[in-house]
Design an enzyme around this catalytic site. Structure first.
Site, short mmCIF file in Angstrom:
data_model
loop_
_atom_site.label_atom_id
_atom_site.label_comp_id
_atom_site.label_asym_id
_atom_site.label_seq_id
_atom_site.Cartn_x
_atom_site.Cartn_y
_atom_site.Cartn_z
N GLY A 1 15.97 -10.60 5.67
CA GLY A 1 14.65 -11.21 5.75
C GLY A 1 13.59 -10.29 5.19
N LYS B 1 8.40 3.18 -1.41
CA LYS B 1 8.91 3.78 -0.19
C LYS B 1 9.38 2.68 0.75
CE LYS B 1 5.68 7.72 0.17
NZ LYS B 1 4.74 8.36 1.13
N GLU C 1 10.35 -0.50 9.19
CA GLU C 1 10.21 -0.10 10.60
C GLU C 1 8.76 0.10 11.01
OE1 GLU C 1 13.05 0.03 12.12
OE2 GLU C 1 14.60 0.95 10.89
#
Lengths: 207, 752
Positions: free
Chosen positions: B476, B706, B710
């Site tokens: 996702g 990058k 999270e």
């Protein structure tokens, strides 16, 4: 003890579905087929198989089907397992998430807690029936253009709820759209892009 | 490096743009096949019998009646289960001892669900109950029920040390000591766990809803003692991961065991209750913090002691440390973590391996001490954050042996503060006098990304279309799209000609998987290398048709190969490929991201304005700014979506998702969405959430990108707690911030 616990948590589909009975009054179902709550409470065991079958005739995405199925078959099971239409998803199996949303006779329903026999004689629209001849429906187009998804597992349900919502309210406010989609969980929480997609869909469908 | 199609620093044609995912149509038409959608003729349905007790030995188990049921094809208990633990865990697929209520005790496969359900009830189990413990600190006390022969503490306490923390605290002008608590929290996706197993002789194909197909592959090859080549794990579309699927789980082993015994394909699909009970949830953390500062606004000593409730079995151990050691400069830091087993269900990493929990503690205590010292909490942070060139630890160690590069946390703070208009916050916390009080809070965070081994293949077909093959997954986060964009940029072939195969261990080289901010910098670098290898071959093949121009003098734009100095001389990629008559294949593999002293991390700063209704305890989010450093965004739309969604997931932790357990029975009391309350579109107004992508460029990732996934989930709890404090003057140190907790705190006499 173990089995007692087990029984409570397992296979309560048919019981819930029965309790849910009447959510869609198609009138196609004989009252005798649905035990009243009192009768159900007297059943020795809700897991006990109900042997009764019915022949259901209904249209799914414009195609007529006639099929004999156990009465306990949910519409979700019927779509996914009998018709192999797997675009409709099972997220919770107890009308708490909306991943299983389909349209029956113009109304959005949780197919996990709707019996297939309840939809007998009706017209069912699923995500597979939205695009016509490989041309995306404007709502699908809007979800593509505005990335109204992440993992996509809830997306079929989001789109079907949007369809009913915009059919009823073609020119909604953003707050009305949030309310209309509050029955469809998105765990990725792509709500901002989903809301943008719904509003864009409203513009596209009116255009 | 050989010729580059897109020169670093040069104009980019694909990367950095907005746009839909390349598989958007599959996702909006219901055509995307998730594991539960797999249907094989003759496939059996599996069911799991689960323990009603949180801790017990199985004294006797009788499956004979279940085996006698017509339609039952295989029944298994610990007696015939492989005696090999699940990879990375201490768990057997089936054991004669259960350590949480809901652990698998027996499994069976039957021709249909009804038969399987009926037969499951006929299995009788006699349990010999054992005492149980649910709290990680209780579990470490003498006399506590013991889960494992070597005790409840998993390994040694994890310790990160820098300087001398006790000495640092003594030297500090002000020290505060606080306790912060995050309970066990549900962390699953919309798709309940599912797998389908099929054996062909001693070759296993397993479709699984996993983030890490090769980890599952490794677990199964070990369990069945077959060569790597004999197991194929496929995880094509995944209905959400968030870390809970980042390691092998028992369900994959159970399905494979049953399919092997029954000699038929088996589908094991968990119910929502099973998914909540037997998945890998976000672990509970109890964090004790001591923080010391000097009068000159510098952070001097930080002491963190954490008890992590790993539950019965861990898929990965809790790994705090990023927030206490990497965000701020402090001469003295100590982080001690006790990873403790208890009789609650399995835990594992969830969108930050303990980062949201640690962020909550660190960013709350930073706020608390700044306010006690009369400092602006944002200025205090800006004064102490690590900036480019500052020392930083290269790995999970305390010693700062590296140097921070490509950092942009200062820019994130400045951008977010400006957008929020930080100076609007109450100069005195709790000063608003009305029923509805508004306040503003800040929280920062950071994380690394891209660790571990990754690989990918790129294939250019005879018609010039491109296939990108990788064995990490698109859960996702949009990696099919992002990875294709990287290859498209390198090759000069438009995205419309791309197809992907994701999460297939037989089609793609080894890759650790999709977790920990790593897909872009891991698989992404592998894809870039693979695409460059293809590019080189295509240009070499084109050279003869272009007057033997050196490949370095050629470029591809829109699938046309041109001589750079004379663009009129050109040939189509498809023509070159047809003439070549063989497809072009490139492989890419990457190892560790950081090899020298330079350390690149990913950071972000969140600002939130809340309105607290002092009569109802309701917290309303008025405005939320999520400013993130993502290096160069590969696809801006995807990055925004990740930031917005991650932000709401972080906010969700402030209002619900707590998994509660009955202290008398060990039973999970929150086995449904209604109990867990993941947010709907009504809980947080998505319009008030604003993602800011802070301009930056990384040094290691493809095109300066990058990993991001999270971070947006980390700061929500702390930012909201700090804003509630600014609005009301009450400090919440235990999540979730329920209305009851807020009303109770408001009614208590103020501490001064």
């Amino acid at each position: 003890m173990a089995n007692d616990d087990r029984e409570k948590s397992e296979r309560s589909v048919s019981r819930r579905a029965f309790l849910k009975g009447g959510a869609i009054a198609t009138g196609a179902l004989s009252a005798a087929l649905i035990p009243a709550v009192g009768a159900e409470a007297q059943l020795p065991d809700a897991v006990e198989l109900d042997p009764r079958h019915s022949t259901v005739a209904l249209k799914v995405n414009g195609v007529a089907y006639r099929k004999e199925i156990p009465n306990r078959t949910t519409l979700l099971q019927f779509l996914r397992e009998d018709l192999k239409l797997t675009g409709t998803k099972m997220g919770c199996d107890r009308m708490q998430c909306g991943a299983c949303t389909v349209i029956v006779n113009g109304r959005n329903v949780y197919s996990c807690t709707t019996l297939a026999v309840e939809a007998a004689g009706g017209e069912v629209l699923t995500i597979e029936g939205l695009a016509k001849d490989d041309v995306l429906h404007p709502i699908q187009q809007a979800f593509v253009e505005h990335s109204g998804y992440q993992c996509g597992f809830c997306t079929s349900g989001q789109i079907m709820s949007t369809k009913v919502f915009l059919d009823r309210m073609p020119n909604p406010t953003e707050d009305q759209a949030r309310l209309a989609l509050s029955g469809n969980l998105c765990r990725c929480a792509a709500y901002k892009k989903i809301l943008e997609s719904v509003m864009a869909a409203s513009r596209l469908t009116r255009a | 490096m050989a010729q580059q199609n897109t020169i670093a620093g040069g104009p980019l044609n694909v990367v950095g743009k907005r746009g839909p995912n390349i598989d958007a149509v599959e996702r909006v038409t219901g055509r995307a096949k998730y594991t539960g959608d797999i249907d094989i003729p003759g496939m059996l349905v599996a069911r799991v019998l689960r323990s009603p007790r949180p801790h017990a030995r199985i004294a006797a188990i009788d499956t004979s009646k279940a085996e006698a049921v017509t339609g039952v094809r295989a029944v298994m208990t610990y007696k015939d289960a492989p005696k090999v633990m699940i990879w990375g865990s201490r768990q057997y697929a089936l054991n004669d001892r259960v350590r949480f209520k809901g652990e698998a005790v027996a499994i069976l496969a039957a021709v249909d669900a009804e038969t399987a359900d009926r037969a499951l009830k006929l299995i009788t189990v006699e349990y010999e109950p054992l005492p149980f413990v649910l709290d990680p600190e209780e579990a470490l006390k003498p006399g506590a029920p013991q889960l494992f022969p070597d005790g409840n503490l998993e390994g040694q306490p994890r310790m990160l040390n820098r300087g001398d923390v006790e000495q640092g605290l003594k030297e500090s002008d002000k020290v505060i000591e606080r306790f912060y608590h995050c309970p066990t929290m549900w962390s699953g996706g919309m798709e309940p766990r599912a797998c389908v197993a099929q054996w062909d002789g001693d070759h296993l194909t397993l479709w699984a809803s996993t983030q890490a197909p090769f980890r599952v592959h490794g677990s199964l090859t070990a369990m069945f003692n077959v060569p790597d080549a004999n197991v194929r794990v496929i995880s094509s579309y995944v209905g959400g991961g968030f870390g809970t699927k980042s390691a092998p789980h028992t369900d994959e082993a159970l399905a494979a065991m049953l399919a092997r015994k029954a000699r038929l394909p088996v589908k094991l699909q968990y119910t929502r209750e099973e998914e909540i009970l037997d998945s890998n949830t976000r672990f509970e953390t109890k964090i004790y913090v001591r923080l010391g500062v000097k009068k000159d606004m510098t952070l001097h000593a930080l002491d963190v002691k954490a008890y992590i409730n790993q539950g019965a079995y861990h898929t990965r151990l809790g790994g705090l440390g990023n927030q206490s050691t990497h965000v701020y400069k402090s001469p003295h830091v100590r982080t001690v973590q006790y990873r403790v087993h208890t009789n609650i269900p399995n835990t594992g990493p969830t969108r930050g391996v303990g980062d949201p929990q640690e962020t909550f503690a660190i960013e709350s205590v930073m706020d608390e001490i700044a306010i006690e010292m009369g400092w602006d909490p944002m200025e205090f942070r800006l004064k102490n954050i690590k900036r480019n060139g500052d020392p930083i630890a290269r790995g999970a160690v305390g010693t700062e042996d590296g140097r921070l590069v490509a950092q942009a946390l200062d820019k994130c703070i400045e951008a977010g503060a400006s957008r929020m208009q930080w100076n609007r916050r109450n100069a005195v916390a709790g000063s608003p006098t009305g029923t509805k009080a508004r306040g503003i809070g800040i929280a920062c965070t950071e994380r690394g990304g891209g660790a571990g081994l990754a690989g990918a293949s790129v294939r250019v077909n005879l018609d010039g279309s491109v296939h990108v093959l990788f064995a990490s997954t698109d859960i996702g986060q949009g990696s099919r799209t992002t990875l294709s964009m990287i290859a498209s940029e390198v090759l000069g072939i438009p995205l419309s000609l791309f197809r992907t195969t994701a999460g297939d261990t037989e089609m793609a080289p080894y890759d650790g998987g999709s977790y920990g901010n790593r897909t872009l910098q891991g698989t992404g670098r592998a894809v870039e290398a693979a695409a460059r290898a293809c590019l080189q071959q295509i240009l070499a093949a084109a050279s003869p048709t272009l007057n033997n121009a050196a490949p370095a003098d050629l470029e591809i734009r829109d699938s046309i190969i041109r001589v750079k100095a004379d663009p009129a001389r050109q040939v189509k990629v498809a023509d070159v490929m047809q003439r070549r008559g063989r497809s072009v294949t490139g492989d890419g593999a990457t190892a560790a991201l950081q090899t020298g002293v330079d350390v690149e991390r990913t950071s972000g700063a969140h600002f939130v304005e809340v309105e607290v209704d002092k009569e109802t305890g309701k917290v309303h989010i008025i405005k939320y700014i999520s400013a993130h450093d993502v290096g160069r965004p590969i696809n801006v739309t995807i990055v925004e979506n990740q930031i917005e969604g991650g932000t709401i997931q972080g906010l969700a932790l402030t209002q619900g998702e707590e998994m509660r357990f009955d202290e008398r029975t060990g039973a999970c009391l929150t086995g449904s969405f209604v109990d867990l309350k993941p947010p709907t579109a009504l809980d947080f107004d998505p319009r008030v959430i604003e993602a800011i992508i802070v301009p930056n460029e990384g040094t290691t990732g493809p095109f300066g990108g990058k990993g991001l996934g999270e971070n947006p989930c980390h700061p929500g709890m702390a930012a909201v707690a700090n804003a509630i404090y600014n609005a009301t003057g009450v400090r919440l140190r235990e999540v979730p911030f329920t209305r009851a907790k807020i009303l109770r705190a408001l009614s208590e006499p103020r501490r001064t």
